[in-house]
Write a protein that holds these residues in place. Structure first.
Motif, PDB file in Angstrom:
ATOM      1  N   MET A   1      -7.597 -11.099   8.453  1.00 58.50           N
ATOM      2  CA  MET A   1      -7.952  -9.823   7.809  1.00 58.50           C
ATOM      3  C   MET A   1      -6.761  -8.864   7.824  1.00 58.50           C
ATOM      4  SD  MET A   1     -10.715  -8.665   6.408  1.00 58.50           S
ATOM      5  CE  MET A   1     -11.310  -7.059   6.896  1.00 58.50           C
ATOM      6  N   LYS A   2      -6.461  -8.327   6.663  1.00 61.32           N
ATOM      7  CA  LYS A   2      -5.365  -7.340   6.579  1.00 61.32           C
ATOM      8  C   LYS A   2      -5.878  -5.973   7.013  1.00 61.32           C
ATOM      9  CE  LYS A   2      -2.143  -9.590   3.991  1.00 61.32           C
ATOM     10  NZ  LYS A   2      -0.724  -9.469   3.795  1.00 61.32           N
TER      11      LYS A   2
ATOM     12  N   MET B   1       2.258  -0.288  -5.418  1.00 61.61           N
ATOM     13  CA  MET B   1       2.638  -1.556  -6.059  1.00 61.61           C
ATOM     14  C   MET B   1       3.600  -2.369  -5.189  1.00 61.61           C
ATOM     15  SD  MET B   1       0.621  -1.816  -8.429  1.00 61.61           S
ATOM     16  CE  MET B   1       1.140  -3.443  -8.999  1.00 61.61           C
ATOM     17  N   ALA B   2       4.407  -1.688  -4.364  1.00 56.63           N
ATOM     18  CA  ALA B   2       5.281  -2.456  -3.450  1.00 56.63           C
ATOM     19  C   ALA B   2       4.415  -3.217  -2.445  1.00 56.63           C
ATOM     20  CB  ALA B   2       6.245  -1.514  -2.726  1.00 56.63           C
ATOM     21  N   VAL B   3       3.428  -2.520  -1.900  1.00 53.79           N
ATOM     22  CA  VAL B   3       2.579  -3.170  -0.891  1.00 53.79           C
ATOM     23  C   VAL B   3       1.748  -4.281  -1.545  1.00 53.79           C
ATOM     24  CG1 VAL B   3       0.641  -2.784   0.687  1.00 53.79           C
ATOM     25  CG2 VAL B   3       2.537  -1.149   0.621  1.00 53.79           C
ATOM     26  N   ARG B   4       1.222  -4.001  -2.746  1.00 55.68           N
ATOM     27  CA  ARG B   4       0.368  -5.002  -3.417  1.00 55.68           C
ATOM     28  C   ARG B   4       1.187  -6.224  -3.841  1.00 55.68           C
ATOM     29  NH1 ARG B   4      -4.519  -3.875  -5.993  1.00 55.68           N
ATOM     30  NH2 ARG B   4      -4.872  -2.711  -4.094  1.00 55.68           N
TER      31      ARG B   4
ATOM     32  N   PHE C   1       3.852  -7.302   3.891  1.00 53.27           N
ATOM     33  CA  PHE C   1       3.016  -6.279   4.537  1.00 53.27           C
ATOM     34  C   PHE C   1       1.719  -6.885   5.095  1.00 53.27           C
ATOM     35  CE2 PHE C   1       5.664  -3.934   1.556  1.00 53.27           C
ATOM     36  CZ  PHE C   1       6.141  -2.909   2.362  1.00 53.27           C
ATOM     37  N   SER C   2       1.352  -6.410   6.284  1.00 52.15           N
ATOM     38  CA  SER C   2       0.107  -6.920   6.862  1.00 52.15           C
ATOM     39  C   SER C   2      -1.044  -5.953   6.585  1.00 52.15           C
ATOM     40  CB  SER C   2       0.282  -7.138   8.362  1.00 52.15           C
ATOM     41  OG  SER C   2       0.716  -5.921   8.947  1.00 52.15           O
ATOM     42  N   CYS C   3      -0.935  -5.216   5.495  1.00 55.85           N
ATOM     43  CA  CYS C   3      -1.997  -4.272   5.130  1.00 55.85           C
ATOM     44  C   CYS C   3      -2.060  -4.193   3.606  1.00 55.85           C
ATOM     45  CB  CYS C   3      -1.690  -2.887   5.697  1.00 55.85           C
ATOM     46  SG  CYS C   3      -0.078  -2.268   5.233  1.00 55.85           S
TER      47      CYS C   3
END
Ligand code: KIV
Ligand code: ZN
Length: 511
Positions: free
Chosen positions: A1-2, A246-249, A255-257
């Protein structure tokens, strides 16, 4: 789970602190609705103690938004906190965000307070805010230039006092990404009760590093990012929401979230904020710039045609770029119009508003065969401007512009329902039209900005004009769109003049 990364949007507060970006209460409500549609977690709606206008805007947003938390900013003072608490009373979920500066330069030169006094005031402010709500955020302003040991001391004390979110601002955009990430890691590690709070970051873009600093902090465990649409904000702006999201997606391998943002609402949000504030988005701006997904070179085009991912790391449609497809034409009926607006997430408040927007749509369809989604957005923005307050209404405009002749305009404006006519010469047709309007209204306002953008491509496209006026310390933006840019200009000028006339107190925290 993120983990969940909380997106805290401050377009309506820090974004509005951009010089000239003031918004009326109605405009703030429209933007807040779009942010809610985009599934932003927290909307910072303003600084209620700054002015009655700001108070009313925060209250209006708090009263209508249901799916996002609505936040009000307050200095670490009881009266500010009480104002924020009052404004947020109607919120389904409300948050008070209180702050005090902690850097040596701010404490000594601005606050003229000792570090001990600052800790005491921060704790009192959080305790006071907790009388209004369990959801309290605390920011040590200028944390990016504060002594980390002192930050640990203040933050430990405010967690004990009941702050659930600790926001670490790089107020002057001074940090480098590796430093800022290390600061967040250090604070999380050294503050004994750090597990009782969510760490947030709020980065300014003075060195162009706001997004990089925010992402570095996320890698070090920050789980809230404060950001704005189009990176709007004080001076060089804040971290841009669309870039962070958009960077995280896009880089879920890093990224762990992740966020809960509906990314298809990003481009509509960007357009709305740009049109309301008059801050044009640069064509090469990541994600929301007109060229962000345009491939010019032959090699790139060839690659994309063969296999899209050769040169594209995101899909344009995933961030809300529609393929400029024709959605409607002059034979489309009222039901089709209403359905398309609903599909675009546009809500009109009443049947009257829908009928009036539909009448305008028919007029537009007579002039322009193909009506795109972008045209519908502009049409509805225009409609909202008309419904706001029409003390001055454009009845007709005639402009003569000919090679070798001085441009001349004849305008009829209804002033509170009574028609008045005037004529004027000008350096160009727009200048002549504005002079003619001004000879009726005699506003005494100063023109600060005039900008024209095409809404879609082609010479039959609508032009969207923004006009910024200032008078007596008030700054307002007006918008107007039409296939005739002189008429669009006159509409935007009158929209701005109506705002000045409305005497709505300017909602701007810096005044
Ligand atoms: O930049 C800043 O420090 C702020 C605070 C009020 C969070 O905007
Ligand atoms: Zn800020």
């Amino acid at each position: 789970m993120k983990d969940k990364l909380i997106i805290f949007d401050t377009t309506l507060r820090d974004g509005e602190q951009s010089p000239g970006a003031s918004m009326t209460r109605e405009e703030k409500v429209r933007i807040a609705r779009q942010l809610e549609r985009m599934r932003v977690d927290v909307i910072e709606a303003g600084f209620p103690a700054a002015s009655n206008g700001d108070f009313e805007s925060v209250k209006a947003v708090a009263d209508i938004i249901k799916d996002s938390t609505v936040c009000g900013l307050a200095r670490a003072l009881e009266r500010d906190i009480d104002r924020a608490g009052e404004a947020l009373k109607g919120a389904k979920s409300g948050r008070i965000h209180t702050f005090i500066a902690t850097s040596p330069i701010h404490m000594e030169k601005k606050l003229r307070m000792s570090p001990d006094q600052v800790v005491e005031q921060a704790v009192k402010a959080v305790q006071w805010a907790r009388k209004w709500t369990d959801n309290v955020e605390f920011s040590p302003e200028d944390a990016g230039r504060s002594d980390p040991d002192f930050l640990c001391r203040v933050l430990e004390a405010v967690i004990d006092a009941g702050a659930g979110t600790l926001n670490i601002p790089d107020t002057v955009g001074y940090n480098m990404p590796h430093q800022f990430g290390a600061l967040i890691a250090k604070l999380r590690e050294r503050i004994p009760n750090s597990d009782k709070a969510i760490f947030s970051v709020h980065c300014h873009n003075d060195l162009g590093l706001a997004v990089a600093n925010s992402l570095s902090a996320v890698l070090s465990g920050a789980r809230q990012v404060e950001c704005t649409i189009n990176g709007l904000g004080e001076r060089a702006g804040n971290a841009s929401l669309e870039e962070v999201v958009m960077a995280v997606r896009t880089r879920q391998d890093v990224f762990s979230c992740d966020t809960r943002i509906d990314t298809t609402q990003i481009v509509p949000a960007s357009r709305l904020v740009s049109s309301v504030t008059g801050f044009v988005v640069q064509p090469n701006k990541a994600i929301v710039g007109a060229n962000a997904f345009a491939h010019e070179s032959g090699i790139h085009q060839d690659g994309v045609l063969k296999h899209r991912e050769t040169y594209e790391i995101m899909r344009a449609e995933d961030v809300g770029w529609s393929a400029n497809k024709m959605v409607m034409g002059k034979h489309s009926g009222r039901n089709a119009f209403k359905t398309r607006l609903a599909e675009l997430g546009i809500e009109l408040d009443s049947e009257e508003a829908l009928n009036s927007a539909f009448a305008r749509f028919k007029e537009l369809a007579d002039k322009k065969h193909e009506i795109f989604d972008e045209d519908l957005h502009a049409l509805v923005s225009d409609e909202a401007a008309v419904l706001e307050q029409e003390h001055f209404k454009l009845v007709s405009l005639k402009v003569c512009s000919e090679t070798g002749e001085t441009p001349h305009a004849t305008v009829v404006v209804a002033v509170n329902g009574v028609e008045e006519q005037a004529e004027a010469d000008g350096g160009g047709p727009v200048d002549a039209a504005f002079k003619a309007i001004d000879s009726i209204i005699k506003s005494g306002a100063e023109l600060q900005l005039y900008s024209v953008n095409n809404i879609t491509s082609g010479t039959d496209a609508q032009g969207e004009v923004t006009v910024r006026l200032s008078k007596g310390g008030r700054i307002v933006n007006g918008q107007g769109s039409d296939t005739d840019i002189v008429i669009a200009s006159a509409k935007s000028y009158l929209h701005a003049l109506n705002k000045l006339h409305s005497k709505l107190e300017r909602a701007h925290p810096q005044v």
